[in-house]
Design a protein around this motif. Sequence first.
Motif, mmCIF file in Angstrom:
data_model
loop_
_atom_site.group_PDB
_atom_site.id
_atom_site.type_symbol
_atom_site.label_atom_id
_atom_site.label_comp_id
_atom_site.label_asym_id
_atom_site.label_seq_id
_atom_site.Cartn_x
_atom_site.Cartn_y
_atom_site.Cartn_z
ATOM 1 N N THR A 100 18.976 -21.228 6.011
ATOM 2 C CA THR A 100 17.851 -20.444 6.082
ATOM 3 C C THR A 100 17.386 -20.322 7.888
ATOM 4 O O THR A 100 17.005 -19.283 8.236
ATOM 5 C CB THR A 100 16.480 -20.765 5.121
ATOM 6 N N ARG A 142 11.488 -22.738 -2.658
ATOM 7 C CA ARG A 142 10.641 -21.516 -2.427
ATOM 8 C C ARG A 142 10.293 -21.296 -0.868
ATOM 9 O O ARG A 142 10.241 -20.163 -0.440
ATOM 10 C CB ARG A 142 9.376 -21.534 -3.286
ATOM 11 N N LYS A 146 13.892 -16.402 0.656
ATOM 12 C CA LYS A 146 13.359 -15.288 0.899
ATOM 13 C C LYS A 146 12.857 -14.619 -0.460
ATOM 14 O O LYS A 146 11.909 -13.857 -0.302
ATOM 15 C CB LYS A 146 14.261 -14.287 1.494
ATOM 16 N N TRP A 147 13.416 -15.029 -1.518
ATOM 17 C CA TRP A 147 13.053 -14.574 -2.782
ATOM 18 C C TRP A 147 13.706 -15.571 -3.672
ATOM 19 O O TRP A 147 14.611 -15.927 -3.794
ATOM 20 C CB TRP A 147 13.699 -13.172 -3.068
ATOM 21 N N ASP A 148 12.970 -15.514 -5.158
ATOM 22 C CA ASP A 148 13.493 -16.167 -6.105
ATOM 23 C C ASP A 148 12.947 -15.638 -7.373
ATOM 24 O O ASP A 148 11.851 -14.990 -7.500
ATOM 25 C CB ASP A 148 13.237 -17.739 -6.191
ATOM 26 N N TYR A 149 14.013 -15.813 -8.557
ATOM 27 C CA TYR A 149 13.432 -15.251 -9.636
ATOM 28 C C TYR A 149 14.266 -15.925 -10.938
ATOM 29 O O TYR A 149 15.205 -16.569 -10.589
ATOM 30 C CB TYR A 149 13.869 -13.689 -9.603
ATOM 31 N N ARG A 163 18.791 -6.691 -6.283
ATOM 32 C CA ARG A 163 17.724 -7.161 -5.449
ATOM 33 C C ARG A 163 17.990 -8.489 -4.684
ATOM 34 O O ARG A 163 17.744 -8.543 -3.474
ATOM 35 C CB ARG A 163 16.534 -7.025 -6.378
ATOM 36 N N ALA A 164 18.409 -9.509 -5.464
ATOM 37 C CA ALA A 164 18.846 -10.556 -4.827
ATOM 38 C C ALA A 164 19.541 -10.358 -3.707
ATOM 39 O O ALA A 164 19.459 -11.024 -2.311
ATOM 40 C CB ALA A 164 19.587 -11.551 -5.806
ATOM 41 N N ILE A 167 18.117 -8.243 -0.646
ATOM 42 C CA ILE A 167 17.115 -9.120 0.184
ATOM 43 C C ILE A 167 17.667 -9.920 0.863
ATOM 44 O O ILE A 167 17.292 -10.211 2.151
ATOM 45 C CB ILE A 167 15.748 -9.475 -0.752
ATOM 46 N N VAL A 176 18.711 -16.599 -0.957
ATOM 47 C CA VAL A 176 17.956 -16.360 -2.160
ATOM 48 C C VAL A 176 18.240 -17.188 -3.626
ATOM 49 O O VAL A 176 19.340 -17.664 -3.378
ATOM 50 C CB VAL A 176 17.854 -14.764 -2.647
#
Length: 581
Positions: A100, A142, A146-149, A163-164, A167, A176
């Motif tokens: 990152t 987190r 940049k993004w998590d789901y 989307r993952a 992004i 991500v």
Amino acid sequence: MAQKTLKVDSVAEAYLALLADRGIDYLFGNAGTDFATIIEALSKAQLGESNAPIPVTVPHENVAVSMAHGYFLATGRMQAVMLHVSVGTANGVCGVFNATRERIPILFSAGRTPINEDGADGARSIYIHWAQEMFDQAGMVRELVKWDYELRNARQLESIVDRALSIARTAPSAPVYLTLPREVLAENPGEITFQSPSRAAPAATPGPNADAVVEAAGMLAKAKNPLVIVSSYGQRPDDVPAFADFTEKFALPVVCYRPRYMMLALDHPMHMGFEPGGLLPDADVILTLEADVPWIPSLHQVNPDAKVIQVGIDPLFSRYPTRGFPCDLAIAGDPAVTIAALADAMGGLKSDTQAMDARRKRAADAQAKAAEGRRAVIERCATGGPMQPTWVAHCLGQVMGDDDILVSESQLPVPFLGARKPGTFFGTGPAAGLGWGPGAALGLQLGARDRRVFSVAGDGSYMFGNPTPAHFVSASMELPVCTLILNNRMWGSVRKATLGMHPDGAAARMNRSPLTAIEPTPNYEMIVQASGGYGEKVENAEDLPAALERALKAVDVEKRQAVLNIMTAYDDAQALADAKR
Ligand SMILES: Cc1ncc(C[n+]2csc(CCOP(=O)(O)OP(=O)(O)O)c2C)c(N)n1
Ligand SMILES: [Mg+2]
């Protein structure tokens, strides 16, 4: 719009087929009970009954993440990592931290403990399924992604995967995190229909603000003593030539500070070396280019009247909690586009040719002096042992071909390698989560099989890099990396930091201070032999060239990995002098 419909037995199979369709070449995996349906689907793919990225078994998570990192550096192609639920994620966090901070996109994923205690496909079946569950598994990463789901069902698969990926790939790119519960992976949707090619393009990278470019160009054109400090440029090798032209044309002195890539050739006429300390007191305009830490405020004196222009994709490094370097003008946007725009704008301005000539002369003199200094050092350290890292760098520079790749997670003195081409050097990232090098070297080798890859590691870093897993992957994937260990039998940097704070203290009076000495030193050359590689210990400087030849014969001719365990010197006085520059 073009669509594909595939017959599938599970969401896992659909997920993997979708990843393959989206250009994910490899799934770097470290598996557990959560992988049951993933392994079933990968098996189908290997039997030719479905599509999936190529699975790579990586027996330590940090190596897996670092491989995805290295593969991206070689190819510019984002890859996927999948780890075992919460515990596997925990082991991979250090790699994600490195990625990152260097803006490397990775689809970092993990299973999720089954949610149901019974009664569903994939429900809990082993005692660990209770304890491994967390209230917030993604909470561990987190801050770094940049993004998590968490994938909930088959219907949202395409939307979530796309989307993952988009992004992660949008600048500033980053990992991500996607979690995949076992029951969801086990669902059987029968078939899946998705857009192919994908209709989820990442955002185009913004360019610089035009007014800011005009202002910066004016400041640089008027400067008598401008200084460019660059740290993380050249991840895309094609960006380097225009930067070289720009700094040469306008006679802008450049310091490559804590370089992560080959950003400017050592023999470039404006290359002023690797330490900014000597130039900062007189600089009147400082341009920082992707430099998170352009100097160290507690060590370096900076001209208080110098104007500072910070250029980068996120020039304020907004994910760093504290960073107070002066900033009179910041230009956000693709840094290569910003350099091109600055070159254009400065081309239209009148430059002070006298000042430019003076800067060119100063740079030429400094380069000649530095080269002379290096020659003298090399002569002094050509015999005996333990040897100096400068000698190792010099000998390595002699055997490296133009396109060979070097990964350094070490104190290897880069100037002694000689001039290198863009895209051939990869140094430790700014977070310096040790253990990155061996995995990154494997990932680079996987992405550039026709090129030689060298990995240079300190003895400490080599151990952080999980050598047994790394050598296993090298053998299993036929990635013949040549590793050089700078074995000073110490966490030298930690000792240096201790003596820096306590120069006359107790630790300084001991040769082997606590929590720094790594003695008795392991025979590291034997670890690689366990995976069929070539290993050799090298004690004296005069033996290194021939040892390198033997290692390269193993790599080039026998196509197997090699490790040279090189006994290097550590010197407190030298370390402290280096730390103060
Ligand atoms: C994951 C991780 N743990 C601990 C550290 C702290 N650390 C920084 S340098 C260093 C020692 C590195 O030793 P070595 O690779 O032998 O290089 P040397 O300093 O001896 O040249 C350590 C432990 C770190 N950066 N990352
Ligand atoms: Mg060491």
